[in-house]
Design a protein around this motif. Structure first.
Motif, PDB file in Angstrom:
ATOM      1  N   MET A  17     -15.943  37.515  81.022  1.00 19.60           N
ATOM      2  CA  MET A  17     -17.404  38.024  80.528  1.00 19.60           C
ATOM      3  C   MET A  17     -18.175  37.373  81.481  1.00 19.60           C
ATOM      4  SD  MET A  17     -19.292  38.380  76.382  1.00 19.60           S
ATOM      5  CE  MET A  17     -17.898  39.085  76.141  1.00 19.60           C
ATOM      6  N   SER A  18     -19.253  37.412  81.969  1.00 23.01           N
ATOM      7  CA  SER A  18     -20.147  37.086  82.791  1.00 23.01           C
ATOM      8  C   SER A  18     -21.216  35.937  82.174  1.00 23.01           C
ATOM      9  CB  SER A  18     -21.373  37.685  83.431  1.00 23.01           C
ATOM     10  OG  SER A  18     -22.129  38.717  82.643  1.00 23.01           O
ATOM     11  N   GLY A  19     -21.217  34.901  82.670  1.00 23.77           N
ATOM     12  CA  GLY A  19     -21.782  33.377  82.017  1.00 23.77           C
ATOM     13  C   GLY A  19     -23.017  33.770  81.283  1.00 23.77           C
ATOM     14  N   VAL A  20     -24.124  35.055  82.425  1.00 20.82           N
ATOM     15  CA  VAL A  20     -25.319  35.086  81.880  1.00 20.82           C
ATOM     16  C   VAL A  20     -25.162  36.158  80.616  1.00 20.82           C
ATOM     17  CG1 VAL A  20     -26.884  36.541  82.103  1.00 20.82           C
ATOM     18  CG2 VAL A  20     -26.506  35.243  84.686  1.00 20.82           C
ATOM     19  N   MET A  21     -24.161  36.691  80.605  1.00 21.71           N
ATOM     20  CA  MET A  21     -23.991  37.540  79.660  1.00 21.71           C
ATOM     21  C   MET A  21     -23.478  37.158  78.186  1.00 21.71           C
ATOM     22  SD  MET A  21     -24.104  40.264  77.730  1.00 21.71           S
ATOM     23  CE  MET A  21     -23.543  42.735  78.412  1.00 21.71           C
ATOM     24  N   ARG A  22     -22.830  36.302  78.341  1.00 27.93           N
ATOM     25  CA  ARG A  22     -22.056  35.404  77.221  1.00 27.93           C
ATOM     26  C   ARG A  22     -23.502  34.134  76.957  1.00 27.93           C
ATOM     27  NH1 ARG A  22     -18.184  33.882  74.567  1.00 27.93           N
ATOM     28  NH2 ARG A  22     -17.507  31.891  74.100  1.00 27.93           N
ATOM     29  N   LYS A  23     -24.246  33.849  77.689  1.00 29.67           N
ATOM     30  CA  LYS A  23     -25.150  32.808  77.489  1.00 29.67           C
ATOM     31  C   LYS A  23     -26.417  33.941  76.314  1.00 29.67           C
ATOM     32  CE  LYS A  23     -24.677  29.311  80.738  1.00 29.67           C
ATOM     33  NZ  LYS A  23     -26.316  28.429  82.073  1.00 29.67           N
ATOM     34  N   ALA A  24     -26.433  34.874  76.359  1.00 32.15           N
ATOM     35  CA  ALA A  24     -27.173  35.307  75.483  1.00 32.15           C
ATOM     36  C   ALA A  24     -26.778  35.784  74.913  1.00 32.15           C
ATOM     37  CB  ALA A  24     -27.173  37.307  76.488  1.00 32.15           C
ATOM     38  N   MET A  25     -25.189  36.007  74.211  1.00 32.20           N
ATOM     39  CA  MET A  25     -24.762  36.380  73.273  1.00 32.20           C
ATOM     40  C   MET A  25     -24.591  35.307  72.283  1.00 32.20           C
ATOM     41  SD  MET A  25     -21.569  39.059  74.518  1.00 32.20           S
ATOM     42  CE  MET A  25     -21.069  39.156  73.133  1.00 32.20           C
ATOM     43  N   VAL A  26     -24.463  34.095  72.845  1.00 30.89           N
ATOM     44  CA  VAL A  26     -24.612  33.048  72.008  1.00 30.89           C
ATOM     45  C   VAL A  26     -25.778  31.890  71.822  1.00 30.89           C
ATOM     46  CG1 VAL A  26     -23.748  30.040  72.443  1.00 30.89           C
ATOM     47  CG2 VAL A  26     -22.014  31.579  73.125  1.00 30.89           C
ATOM     48  N   TYR A  27     -26.755  33.273  72.693  1.00 32.20           N
ATOM     49  CA  TYR A  27     -28.074  32.873  72.013  1.00 32.20           C
ATOM     50  C   TYR A  27     -27.674  33.258  70.483  1.00 32.20           C
ATOM     51  CZ  TYR A  27     -32.845  32.194  71.724  1.00 32.20           C
ATOM     52  OH  TYR A  27     -34.374  32.090  72.048  1.00 32.20           O
ATOM     53  N   LEU A  28     -27.853  34.814  70.768  1.00 35.45           N
ATOM     54  CA  LEU A  28     -28.453  35.776  70.010  1.00 35.45           C
ATOM     55  C   LEU A  28     -27.190  35.505  68.767  1.00 35.45           C
ATOM     56  CD1 LEU A  28     -28.651  38.502  71.844  1.00 35.45           C
ATOM     57  CD2 LEU A  28     -30.543  37.320  70.372  1.00 35.45           C
ATOM     58  N   GLY A  29     -26.136  34.499  68.696  1.00 35.53           N
ATOM     59  CA  GLY A  29     -24.962  34.369  67.124  1.00 35.53           C
ATOM     60  C   GLY A  29     -23.921  35.052  67.921  1.00 35.53           C
ATOM     61  N   LEU A  30     -24.100  36.392  68.264  1.00 33.09           N
ATOM     62  CA  LEU A  30     -22.646  37.142  68.727  1.00 33.09           C
ATOM     63  C   LEU A  30     -21.567  36.233  69.072  1.00 33.09           C
ATOM     64  CD1 LEU A  30     -25.031  40.331  70.234  1.00 33.09           C
ATOM     65  CD2 LEU A  30     -25.041  40.106  67.876  1.00 33.09           C
ATOM     66  N   SER A  31     -21.668  35.361  69.368  1.00 32.46           N
ATOM     67  CA  SER A  31     -20.866  34.934  69.819  1.00 32.46           C
ATOM     68  C   SER A  31     -21.012  33.352  69.829  1.00 32.46           C
ATOM     69  CB  SER A  31     -20.196  35.868  71.342  1.00 32.46           C
ATOM     70  OG  SER A  31     -18.986  34.421  71.806  1.00 32.46           O
TER      71      SER A  31
END
Length: 172
Positions: free
Chosen positions: A1-15
């Motif tokens: 997964m791309s870094g920006v997308m992964r960071k966004a998912m972690v930030y939102l609590g989805l990952s």
């Protein structure tokens, strides 16, 4: 997964932020997940947190909380004023508000419907029966076209009934 997308998912609590971005998930570079903000990781056996012992109920079953059984009557604590019955002779349906207000104030009400047209009398009787039901009171016919509405926990004393008899508003 791309870094920006992964960071966004972690930030939102989805990952979870389980893996180091540099190692791309291989076991050699894997790190422990960081606990989410405001959460405590109980799986690591934190010594300062321990479960409280619950009391076992006697004889099995579920535990119940016991309270002292002191019950006092409100009547014994509050000095009550003598009960006076309010007499209303409605002429229009808007007089029903006064009936309801008196009942809410825990005051008995006598309604005289002798000079009221039948349709209005029916509407007022319907209103009064609903109001006394909601307030837990009683409604009784005490004479022809005369009704006594009594709120819950209020009793009309014999002296007041005698006063109403003298006015022709109460027949037993």
């Amino acid at each position: 997964m791309s870094g920006v997308m992964r960071k966004a998912m972690v930030y939102l609590g989805l990952s979870d932020d389980d893996y180091d971005d540099y190692g791309r998930g291989d076991e050699a570079t894997r790190r422990e997940p960081a606990p989410a903000a405001g959460r405590t990781d109980y799986s690591r056996g934190t010594p300062s947190i321990r479960p409280l012992a619950r009391p076992e109920p006697a004889g099995g079953g579920t535990a119940t909380l016991t309270r002292p059984s002191v019950v006092r009557s409100i009547d014994s604590l509050v000095e009550r004023a003598p009960v006076r019955v309010h007499v209303i002779e409605p002429i229009e349906f808007s007089d029903a508000q006064e009936i309801g207000d008196r009942l809410k104030e825990s005051q008995p009400v006598i309604i005289t419907l002798s000079d009221v047209e039948p349709e209005l009398a029916r509407r007022l009787i319907d209103f009064c029966s609903g109001a006394t039901y909601v307030l837990g009171g009683t409604m009784e016919r005490v004479a022809k076209n005369v009704f006594l509405l009594t709120p819950s926990n209020v009793e009309v004393p014999p002296e007041e009934k005698q006063r109403l008899r003298e006015r022709g508003l109460y027949r037993s």
